[in-house]
Design a protein around this motif. Sequence first.
Motif, mmCIF file in Angstrom:
data_model
loop_
_atom_site.group_PDB
_atom_site.id
_atom_site.type_symbol
_atom_site.label_atom_id
_atom_site.label_comp_id
_atom_site.label_asym_id
_atom_site.label_seq_id
_atom_site.Cartn_x
_atom_site.Cartn_y
_atom_site.Cartn_z
ATOM 1 N N VAL A 165 33.636 57.335 7.036
ATOM 2 C CA VAL A 165 34.812 57.088 7.901
ATOM 3 C C VAL A 165 34.531 55.869 8.765
ATOM 4 N N VAL A 166 35.414 54.893 8.696
ATOM 5 C CA VAL A 166 35.311 53.729 9.579
ATOM 6 C C VAL A 166 35.962 54.086 10.915
ATOM 7 N N LEU A 167 35.191 53.922 11.990
ATOM 8 C CA LEU A 167 35.716 54.178 13.336
ATOM 9 C C LEU A 167 35.929 52.847 14.053
ATOM 10 N N THR A 168 37.156 52.644 14.498
ATOM 11 C CA THR A 168 37.503 51.449 15.280
ATOM 12 C C THR A 168 37.658 51.846 16.738
ATOM 13 N N ALA A 169 37.095 51.033 17.631
ATOM 14 C CA ALA A 169 37.227 51.275 19.074
ATOM 15 C C ALA A 169 38.205 50.264 19.660
ATOM 16 N N ALA A 170 39.269 50.787 20.271
ATOM 17 C CA ALA A 170 40.286 49.934 20.912
ATOM 18 C C ALA A 170 40.045 50.019 22.419
ATOM 19 N N ILE A 171 39.314 49.037 22.954
ATOM 20 C CA ILE A 171 38.663 49.227 24.258
ATOM 21 C C ILE A 171 39.399 48.648 25.452
ATOM 22 N N ASN A 172 40.375 47.750 25.227
ATOM 23 C CA ASN A 172 40.964 47.071 26.402
ATOM 24 C C ASN A 172 42.410 46.652 26.164
ATOM 25 N N GLY A 173 43.187 47.543 25.554
ATOM 26 C CA GLY A 173 44.596 47.257 25.237
ATOM 27 C C GLY A 173 45.377 46.712 26.420
ATOM 28 N N ALA A 174 46.408 45.945 26.086
ATOM 29 C CA ALA A 174 47.144 45.172 27.095
ATOM 30 C C ALA A 174 47.803 46.027 28.177
ATOM 31 N N GLU A 175 48.118 47.269 27.862
ATOM 32 C CA GLU A 175 48.903 48.075 28.803
ATOM 33 C C GLU A 175 48.047 48.920 29.747
ATOM 34 N N VAL A 176 46.750 49.066 29.468
ATOM 35 C CA VAL A 176 45.896 49.935 30.299
ATOM 36 C C VAL A 176 45.482 49.175 31.553
ATOM 37 N N THR A 190 43.427 50.403 1.952
ATOM 38 C CA THR A 190 42.775 51.345 2.866
ATOM 39 C C THR A 190 43.691 51.585 4.058
ATOM 40 N N TRP A 191 43.469 52.703 4.748
ATOM 41 C CA TRP A 191 44.333 52.999 5.887
ATOM 42 C C TRP A 191 43.570 53.767 6.969
ATOM 43 N N SER A 192 44.084 53.632 8.177
ATOM 44 C CA SER A 192 43.546 54.390 9.313
ATOM 45 C C SER A 192 44.713 54.842 10.170
ATOM 46 N N VAL A 193 44.384 55.642 11.179
ATOM 47 C CA VAL A 193 45.436 56.089 12.092
ATOM 48 C C VAL A 193 44.972 55.908 13.527
ATOM 49 N N ALA A 194 45.931 55.558 14.395
ATOM 50 C CA ALA A 194 45.707 55.520 15.843
ATOM 51 C C ALA A 194 46.800 56.378 16.474
ATOM 52 N N GLY A 195 46.419 57.533 16.990
ATOM 53 C CA GLY A 195 47.391 58.400 17.646
ATOM 54 C C GLY A 195 47.439 58.093 19.134
ATOM 55 N N VAL A 196 48.632 58.082 19.679
ATOM 56 C CA VAL A 196 48.794 57.728 21.089
ATOM 57 C C VAL A 196 48.725 58.992 21.953
ATOM 58 N N GLY A 197 48.036 58.860 23.096
ATOM 59 C CA GLY A 197 47.951 59.958 24.057
ATOM 60 C C GLY A 197 47.268 61.177 23.466
ATOM 61 N N GLU A 245 43.088 64.815 11.231
ATOM 62 C CA GLU A 245 43.935 64.843 10.027
ATOM 63 C C GLU A 245 43.588 63.678 9.093
ATOM 64 N N ALA A 246 43.393 62.497 9.681
ATOM 65 C CA ALA A 246 43.057 61.321 8.863
ATOM 66 C C ALA A 246 41.733 61.539 8.136
ATOM 67 N N ILE A 247 40.781 62.118 8.845
ATOM 68 C CA ILE A 247 39.467 62.376 8.220
ATOM 69 C C ILE A 247 39.645 63.332 7.042
ATOM 70 N N ALA A 248 40.460 64.365 7.227
ATOM 71 C CA ALA A 248 40.689 65.327 6.145
ATOM 72 C C ALA A 248 41.405 64.682 4.959
ATOM 73 N N LEU A 249 42.266 63.707 5.241
ATOM 74 C CA LEU A 249 43.046 63.073 4.172
ATOM 75 C C LEU A 249 42.298 61.914 3.510
ATOM 76 N N HIS A 280 40.705 56.517 7.669
ATOM 77 C CA HIS A 280 39.833 56.028 8.739
ATOM 78 C C HIS A 280 40.556 56.203 10.083
ATOM 79 N N VAL A 281 39.838 55.890 11.174
ATOM 80 C CA VAL A 281 40.321 56.311 12.497
ATOM 81 C C VAL A 281 40.150 55.206 13.521
ATOM 82 N N ARG A 282 41.170 55.038 14.358
ATOM 83 C CA ARG A 282 41.018 54.205 15.564
ATOM 84 C C ARG A 282 41.193 55.091 16.785
ATOM 85 N N VAL A 283 40.272 54.956 17.734
ATOM 86 C CA VAL A 283 40.392 55.641 19.028
ATOM 87 C C VAL A 283 40.043 54.640 20.124
ATOM 88 N N GLY A 284 40.317 55.038 21.366
ATOM 89 C CA GLY A 284 39.952 54.189 22.504
ATOM 90 C C GLY A 284 41.009 54.217 23.581
#
Length: 277
Positions: free
Chosen positions: A4-15, A196-203, A212-216, A219-223
Motif C-alpha cells: 500500500v502506498v501511503l501519501t501524506a498531505a501535510i500542509n493543505g491550503a485550507e488548514v 493505479t488509484w488511491s483515496v483521500a477521505g475528508v474529515g 476500504e481502499a486497503i481492502a479493495l 492506495h491511501v492518502r491521509v494528513g
Amino acid sequence: MKPVVLTAAINGAEVTRAQHPALPLLPEEVAQEVLRCEAEGASVVHLHGRLPNGRPTQDLDTFRSYFEAIRAVSAIIVQFSTGGAVGMGVEERIEALCLMPEMATLTTGTCNFGDDVFANPRPVIREIAGRLRQFDVRPEIEVFEKGMLDEAMALVAEGVLKGPQHVNFVLGVPGAMRAEPSPLAWLVESVPSGWTWSVAGVGRHELPLAAEAIALGGHVRVGVEDNLYLERGVPAPGSWALVGAAARLAEEAGRPVASIEEAREILRVREVRHPCG
Ligand code: KMH
Ligand code: ZN
C-alpha cells in the motif's frame, strides 16, 4: 499481498495554525514533518505552498525551498499541488512545475468546494496537463466527482495524457461527491485496467475510507490537509500520526506498507528528482 502506498498531505491550503498548531509552514518544518511521516510509512508527500504567515501560495521560491529542505533529508516522492487554493489563477498554480517534482496533481473538472468553487475548466486542465508533460512530471489525477474520472480517460484518448494514470479519489468535500455511503467500490469499477488509484477521505471519513481502499487493493492518502482528528475528539498531533494509523490498518489487513522504492515502481515514478528550477 500488494504493498500500500501511503501519501501524506501535510500542509493543505485550507488548514490554519489555529486549527492545527503543528501545521508545517517553514521549509525546515516541512522537512521535519516529512521525516516523521516517512518513519510511519509514507512514501509520497503531497505539498502545498504556504508563506511563513500561513497564507497559501504557489510561489516558485516557496516550493524550491520546500523541495531543497526535503531532499536534504529524504528520498520521499515529492508531489506538488497544482490545485493551490480556490481562486488562484492557473499561472500561479503551475509556476513551480519547472522545479520538476516527481509528481504533481491535476484536477480534471470543476466542483463546489464548501461555499467556494474549485474551478478547473477544460482549457485550464489542458494547460496544466501540458505543463506537466513539458517538465516530465507524473500526474496524480484528483477526482472529486465521477465525471472527473471520465475526463481523465478522455485526456488519455486525446493523447493529452499518455499511458496508465494514477488517480486519487477525494471524497467528502462539502458540495462535491459524498463519502458516506461510500461510492468507492463503484468508482473503482470504472478505473481503467493498468491504472493505479488511491483515496483521500475528508474529515471523519479519512480512516474508514483508508480501510476500504486497503481492502479493495488501492492506495491511501491521509494528513491534516484532509482531516484533523485521529478519532472523534482526539486531534492528530501531526500528519505523521494519521500515516501511522493508516499503516496499522494496512498491517491488520495483511498488506505491507510500500517502501519509497516500491512506491516508485507502483506509481511509475522511477527517477529521484532534485529541484532544478
Ligand atoms: N485546495 C483545493 C482547492 C490539489 O491539491 O491539487 C485544491 C486541492 C487539490 O487541494
Ligand atoms: Zn492538496
